[in-house]
Design a protein around this motif. Structure first.
Motif, PDB file in Angstrom:
ATOM      1  N   LEU A 492      32.800   4.263  44.300  1.00 40.52           N
ATOM      2  CA  LEU A 492      32.933   3.860  42.896  1.00 40.52           C
ATOM      3  C   LEU A 492      31.845   2.876  42.507  1.00 40.52           C
ATOM      4  CD1 LEU A 492      36.823   3.381  42.729  1.00 40.52           C
ATOM      5  CD2 LEU A 492      35.488   5.357  41.979  1.00 40.52           C
ATOM      6  N   LEU A 493      31.542   1.940  43.404  1.00 35.72           N
ATOM      7  CA  LEU A 493      30.502   0.947  43.102  1.00 35.72           C
ATOM      8  C   LEU A 493      29.144   1.620  42.967  1.00 35.72           C
ATOM      9  CD1 LEU A 493      29.675  -2.006  42.758  1.00 35.72           C
ATOM     10  CD2 LEU A 493      29.397  -2.132  45.248  1.00 35.72           C
ATOM     11  N   THR A 494      28.834   2.549  43.859  1.00 36.74           N
ATOM     12  CA  THR A 494      27.548   3.255  43.785  1.00 36.74           C
ATOM     13  C   THR A 494      27.432   4.046  42.494  1.00 36.74           C
ATOM     14  OG1 THR A 494      27.514   3.455  46.197  1.00 36.74           O
ATOM     15  CG2 THR A 494      26.078   4.910  44.952  1.00 36.74           C
ATOM     16  N   ALA A 495      28.485   4.784  42.139  1.00 39.30           N
ATOM     17  CA  ALA A 495      28.451   5.589  40.911  1.00 39.30           C
ATOM     18  C   ALA A 495      28.279   4.696  39.688  1.00 39.30           C
ATOM     19  CB  ALA A 495      29.736   6.409  40.795  1.00 39.30           C
ATOM     20  N   ALA A 496      28.990   3.579  39.661  1.00 39.09           N
ATOM     21  CA  ALA A 496      28.887   2.669  38.515  1.00 39.09           C
ATOM     22  C   ALA A 496      27.483   2.089  38.394  1.00 39.09           C
ATOM     23  CB  ALA A 496      29.920   1.547  38.649  1.00 39.09           C
ATOM     24  N   LEU A 497      26.866   1.743  39.525  1.00 43.43           N
ATOM     25  CA  LEU A 497      25.517   1.173  39.488  1.00 43.43           C
ATOM     26  C   LEU A 497      24.489   2.189  38.997  1.00 43.43           C
ATOM     27  CD1 LEU A 497      25.332  -1.012  42.720  1.00 43.43           C
ATOM     28  CD2 LEU A 497      25.110  -1.784  40.362  1.00 43.43           C
ATOM     29  N   VAL A 498      24.615   3.425  39.462  1.00 42.17           N
ATOM     30  CA  VAL A 498      23.663   4.460  39.030  1.00 42.17           C
ATOM     31  C   VAL A 498      23.782   4.694  37.523  1.00 42.17           C
ATOM     32  CG1 VAL A 498      23.066   6.894  39.238  1.00 42.17           C
ATOM     33  CG2 VAL A 498      23.579   5.569  41.290  1.00 42.17           C
ATOM     34  N   VAL A 499      25.010   4.785  37.009  1.00 38.26           N
ATOM     35  CA  VAL A 499      25.197   4.971  35.568  1.00 38.26           C
ATOM     36  C   VAL A 499      24.672   3.747  34.810  1.00 38.26           C
ATOM     37  CG1 VAL A 499      26.917   5.217  33.742  1.00 38.26           C
ATOM     38  CG2 VAL A 499      27.169   6.499  35.867  1.00 38.26           C
ATOM     39  N   PHE A 500      24.944   2.570  35.333  1.00 34.69           N
ATOM     40  CA  PHE A 500      24.496   1.331  34.696  1.00 34.69           C
ATOM     41  C   PHE A 500      22.974   1.333  34.507  1.00 34.69           C
ATOM     42  CE2 PHE A 500      23.140  -3.060  34.646  1.00 34.69           C
ATOM     43  CZ  PHE A 500      24.103  -3.718  33.897  1.00 34.69           C
ATOM     44  N   VAL A 501      22.253   1.694  35.559  1.00 32.83           N
ATOM     45  CA  VAL A 501      20.789   1.680  35.487  1.00 32.83           C
ATOM     46  C   VAL A 501      20.268   2.793  34.582  1.00 32.83           C
ATOM     47  CG1 VAL A 501      18.690   1.938  36.847  1.00 32.83           C
ATOM     48  CG2 VAL A 501      20.579   0.585  37.727  1.00 32.83           C
ATOM     49  N   ASP A 502      20.881   3.962  34.639  1.00 31.40           N
ATOM     50  CA  ASP A 502      20.457   5.068  33.773  1.00 31.40           C
ATOM     51  C   ASP A 502      20.614   4.697  32.300  1.00 31.40           C
ATOM     52  OD1 ASP A 502      19.557   6.833  35.643  1.00 31.40           O
ATOM     53  OD2 ASP A 502      21.462   7.871  35.883  1.00 31.40           O
ATOM     54  N   VAL A 503      21.702   4.016  31.969  1.00 31.98           N
ATOM     55  CA  VAL A 503      21.919   3.605  30.577  1.00 31.98           C
ATOM     56  C   VAL A 503      20.890   2.553  30.170  1.00 31.98           C
ATOM     57  CG1 VAL A 503      23.542   2.486  28.999  1.00 31.98           C
ATOM     58  CG2 VAL A 503      24.362   4.182  30.621  1.00 31.98           C
ATOM     59  N   MET A 504      20.532   1.672  31.090  1.00 33.25           N
ATOM     60  CA  MET A 504      19.516   0.654  30.784  1.00 33.25           C
ATOM     61  C   MET A 504      18.204   1.299  30.340  1.00 33.25           C
ATOM     62  SD  MET A 504      20.257  -2.751  31.507  1.00 33.25           S
ATOM     63  CE  MET A 504      18.864  -3.513  32.307  1.00 33.25           C
ATOM     64  N   LYS A 505      17.866   2.475  30.934  1.00 26.82           N
ATOM     65  CA  LYS A 505      16.575   3.122  30.647  1.00 26.82           C
ATOM     66  C   LYS A 505      16.648   4.106  29.499  1.00 26.82           C
ATOM     67  CE  LYS A 505      15.953   4.697  34.869  1.00 26.82           C
ATOM     68  NZ  LYS A 505      15.318   5.323  36.044  1.00 26.82           N
ATOM     69  N   GLU A 506      17.843   4.520  29.098  1.00 25.71           N
ATOM     70  CA  GLU A 506      17.986   5.607  28.122  1.00 25.71           C
ATOM     71  C   GLU A 506      17.366   5.233  26.779  1.00 25.71           C
ATOM     72  OE1 GLU A 506      19.043   8.956  25.973  1.00 25.71           O
ATOM     73  OE2 GLU A 506      19.338   6.908  25.323  1.00 25.71           O
ATOM     74  N   LEU A 507      16.556   6.135  26.217  1.00 28.72           N
ATOM     75  CA  LEU A 507      15.876   5.818  24.957  1.00 28.72           C
ATOM     76  C   LEU A 507      16.206   6.748  23.789  1.00 28.72           C
ATOM     77  CD1 LEU A 507      13.797   4.057  23.438  1.00 28.72           C
ATOM     78  CD2 LEU A 507      12.020   5.606  24.262  1.00 28.72           C
ATOM     79  N   PRO A 508      16.101   8.099  23.914  1.00 29.12           N
ATOM     80  CA  PRO A 508      16.240   8.943  22.715  1.00 29.12           C
ATOM     81  C   PRO A 508      17.578   8.787  22.011  1.00 29.12           C
ATOM     82  CG  PRO A 508      15.385  10.216  24.572  1.00 29.12           C
ATOM     83  CD  PRO A 508      15.802   8.904  25.121  1.00 29.12           C
ATOM     84  N   ALA A 509      18.692   8.871  22.728  1.00 30.91           N
ATOM     85  CA  ALA A 509      20.008   8.743  22.079  1.00 30.91           C
ATOM     86  C   ALA A 509      20.213   7.349  21.518  1.00 30.91           C
ATOM     87  CB  ALA A 509      21.113   9.089  23.082  1.00 30.91           C
ATOM     88  N   THR A 510      19.693   6.349  22.212  1.00 35.49           N
ATOM     89  CA  THR A 510      19.848   4.968  21.738  1.00 35.49           C
ATOM     90  C   THR A 510      19.108   4.760  20.430  1.00 35.49           C
ATOM     91  OG1 THR A 510      19.881   4.315  24.073  1.00 35.49           O
ATOM     92  CG2 THR A 510      19.691   2.562  22.447  1.00 35.49           C
ATOM     93  N   LEU A 511      17.912   5.333  20.317  1.00 37.81           N
ATOM     94  CA  LEU A 511      17.144   5.176  19.073  1.00 37.81           C
ATOM     95  C   LEU A 511      17.886   5.777  17.879  1.00 37.81           C
ATOM     96  CD1 LEU A 511      13.434   5.929  20.051  1.00 37.81           C
ATOM     97  CD2 LEU A 511      14.330   3.800  19.094  1.00 37.81           C
ATOM     98  N   ILE A 512      18.548   6.898  18.092  1.00 36.18           N
ATOM     99  CA  ILE A 512      19.216   7.592  16.989  1.00 36.18           C
ATOM    100  C   ILE A 512      20.553   6.949  16.633  1.00 36.18           C
ATOM    101  CG2 ILE A 512      20.295   9.777  16.322  1.00 36.18           C
ATOM    102  CD1 ILE A 512      18.173  11.230  17.919  1.00 36.18           C
ATOM    103  N   LEU A 513      21.313   6.528  17.634  1.00 38.83           N
ATOM    104  CA  LEU A 513      22.705   6.134  17.411  1.00 38.83           C
ATOM    105  C   LEU A 513      22.914   4.626  17.273  1.00 38.83           C
ATOM    106  CD1 LEU A 513      24.440   8.523  19.973  1.00 38.83           C
ATOM    107  CD2 LEU A 513      24.393   8.753  17.494  1.00 38.83           C
TER     108      LEU A 513
END
Length: 566
Positions: A492-513
């Motif tokens: 659970l900790l590994t999955a949460a960390l991977v999602v956490f970092v992916d969200v930190m980098k996410e750009l296209p959806a963040t720009l729109i929403l």
């Protein structure tokens, strides 16, 4: 009766008991999983509905004007990135797995470092370094006495080819990681048999090793192409007219949500083709020769010249993909620290941490529900629901944003009309204009990461644990809380960390929403870098890169634990 038949009978009785108990008590879990899957699949259905709506039909205009150019440029970019990532990923994976040379153990994990750098960040860095006014061309003019650009030739970075190199430098680890794992699983006897038949090392690679590793390489390449299709920061900065850039122009520039949905549909067709090709390439996958871990890999002893060649092959991608961008950002962050460390940076960091934390928790909870529901009720229907809930990971961020904004805006308008007529006040953009839309989009996009991790972790827990808990009178929910979740803490900790970092980098959806006057570190970097002020955005970009190293460390540790080679 033999011991074997007795054991087999016992196992059958346990399975029968498990099935009986699951049928009695898993219905609420199945209903919850079905509702969750429907909500997660809603963005895809929304995009298709709007794209096929007669009121929003701009297909003829798109086909006669911009769509062919978008499709051609996207294919050109994907082809170039495919070639580059295959060249780098396969050559380096082969070198570190089968050849002995100085620094091999260092390069085993260092090859993953470019994973930490978002493509748009590396594009901003190299544009700053290689542009006409950058330090490289300035130094060349000083050294050679050239007066202006007409006196020499220098490659233009803001082109399709430039975008290809930038994206390829940070995405090749997908191919490297999966190809290396496939090479490590192959039996050394295959090499020996091939060499005994007179084949050289290169011939053995192309005629034996690569065909066996083809399914794994296909998976890595499909991930590369999906990320290429998803990219917006790089192609926007380089003015490359891909489908993603066209979607933004059509929606933000022309105000045509229907046109954007129709371009999104074309992108979805690309995703479907990629997923189909990837599954087609694996349809006849077999374990031809699994390696016995007691039989270590016998690496090639190379001449000094070939050892130096291996060092160069492995060094170049790491230097270009991580060392130079990280060093440049570090230098700018140090020089402009007083200007960069301000209330805006702190607020945006807090926003990124809040969104990443919320998305990690949400995906984790939903992932546990889906994976545990499948454990209780492992039917064809549940497997279909798991696949549907994972669709978001294959969807480009811009497409997902459109799929999210359509139902949420519809709900907001419906609620607003009711409250206006009944109570005389407006609720405004309650969901579509708040951080809820972002968290929802992130959850749909990265649910596959957490659900897949939890499902894999649950498969390692024997069903007898469930039976023991249930025989003591515990319900499925209580069994999950008191038995499974404590055993899954690491997963659970590994999955949460991977999602956490992916969200930190996410750009296209963040720009729109993103709501009005709401920025994250990614959008902050995008805005300053787009204004040619990389120095001011270096500190937040460096924070994103450093955060991205976390999953690399986790992946390296995981590989070290599960692979033991001589």
């Amino acid at each position: 009766m033999s011991e074997a038949s007795t054991a087999s009978q016992t196992v059958s009785q346990q399975e029968a008991g498990s099935v009986l108990l699951s049928k009695r008590t898993s219905k609420p879990w199945v209903i919850t999983a079905a509702i969750t899957t429907a909500i997660v699949a809603l963005p895809v259905l929304s995009v298709l509905f709007l794209a096929l709506s007669p009121e929003q039909n701009v297909w003829p205009h798109l086909i006669s004007t911009t769509l062919p150019r978008y499709v051609f440029t996207t294919l050109q970019l994907m082809l170039g990135v495919s070639i580059l990532t295959l060249l780098i990923g396969l050559s380096t994976a082969w070198a570190v797995t089968t050849c002995e040379f100085p620094g091999r153990r260092f390069f085993e994990w260092a090859m993953l470092l470019p994973f930490a750098v978002p493509a748009y960040v590396i594009a901003y860095v190299y544009t700053t370094l290689l542009d006409y006014a950058g330090p490289v061309q300035t130094a060349m003019r000083d050294w050679f006495g050239w007066q202006n650009a007409t006196d020499y030739w220098f490659p233009e970075i803001r082109t399709v080819e430039g975008a290809t190199v930038m994206i390829g430098l940070v995405l090749y680890p997908y191919v490297y990681l999966l190809a290396r794992a496939a090479f490590m699983e192959q039996s050394p006897s295959l090499f020996a048999v091939s060499r005994s038949l007179g084949h050289s090392a290169l011939s053995t690679f192309f005629r034996v090793v690569l065909p066996i590793a083809r399914p794994a390489v296909a998976v890595g390449l499909s991930l590369v192409l999906m990320e290429t299709l998803n990219d917006f920061g790089t192609v926007d900065f380089f003015a490359v007219q891909t489908l993603t850039a066209g979607l933004f122009d059509t929606w933000m520039g022309l105000g045509s949500l229907g046109g954007a949905a129709q371009i999104a549909t074309v992108m979805l067709a690309f995703v479907v083709i990629l997923v189909t090709l990837e599954r087609y390439s694996r349809r006849k996958q077999q374990q031809f020769a699994a390696r016995d871990n007691r039989d270590p890999i016998r690496r090639f002893r190379l001449s000094p010249a070939r050892q130096a060649l291996c060092v160069v092959i492995c060094s170049v991608p790491v230097i270009l993909g991580f060392v130079i961008p990280a060093a440049t950002l570090g230098q700018f962050a140090w020089e402009y620290f007083d200007e960069s460390w301000n209330n805006t940076f702190i607020t945006n960091t807090f926003n990124s941490l809040f969104l990443s934390g919320a998305a990690a928790m949400t995906t984790l909870v939903i992932g546990v529900i889906l994976a545990y529901s499948r454990r209780l009720h492992d039917t064809h229907g549940m497997r279909v629901m798991m696949r549907l809930s994972s669709l978001g990971y294959a969807m480009p961020g811009a497409v997902l944003a459109i799929g999210v904004i359509i139902p949420l805006a519809g709900f907001d308008n419906w609620l607003d009309s009711i409250t206006r007529s009944a109570f005389g006040f407006s609720t405004g953009l309650l969901l579509s204009g708040s951080a809820f839309a972002l968290v929802f989009a992130y959850t749909v996009r990265f649910l596959a990461v957490s659900a897949g991790s939890v499902e894999s972790g649950l498969q390692k827990i024997t069903p007898s644990m469930d039976m023991a808990s249930r025989s003591l009178g515990h319900s499925p929910g209580r069994t999950l809380m008191r038995v499974h979740l404590p055993m899954l803490r690491g997963t659970l900790l590994t999955a949460a960390l991977v999602v956490f970092v992916d969200v930190m980098k996410e750009l296209p959806a963040t720009l729109i929403l993103r709501p009005f006057n709401f920025d994250t570190l990614a959008t902050y970097v995008y805005q300053y870098a787009s204004d040619e002020r990389l120095a001011r955005s270096a500190l937040p970009a460096l924070v994103i890169v450093l955060a991205g190293i976390i999953p690399i460390i986790l992946m390296s540790r995981s590989i070290s634990r599960t692979r033991s080679i001589g």
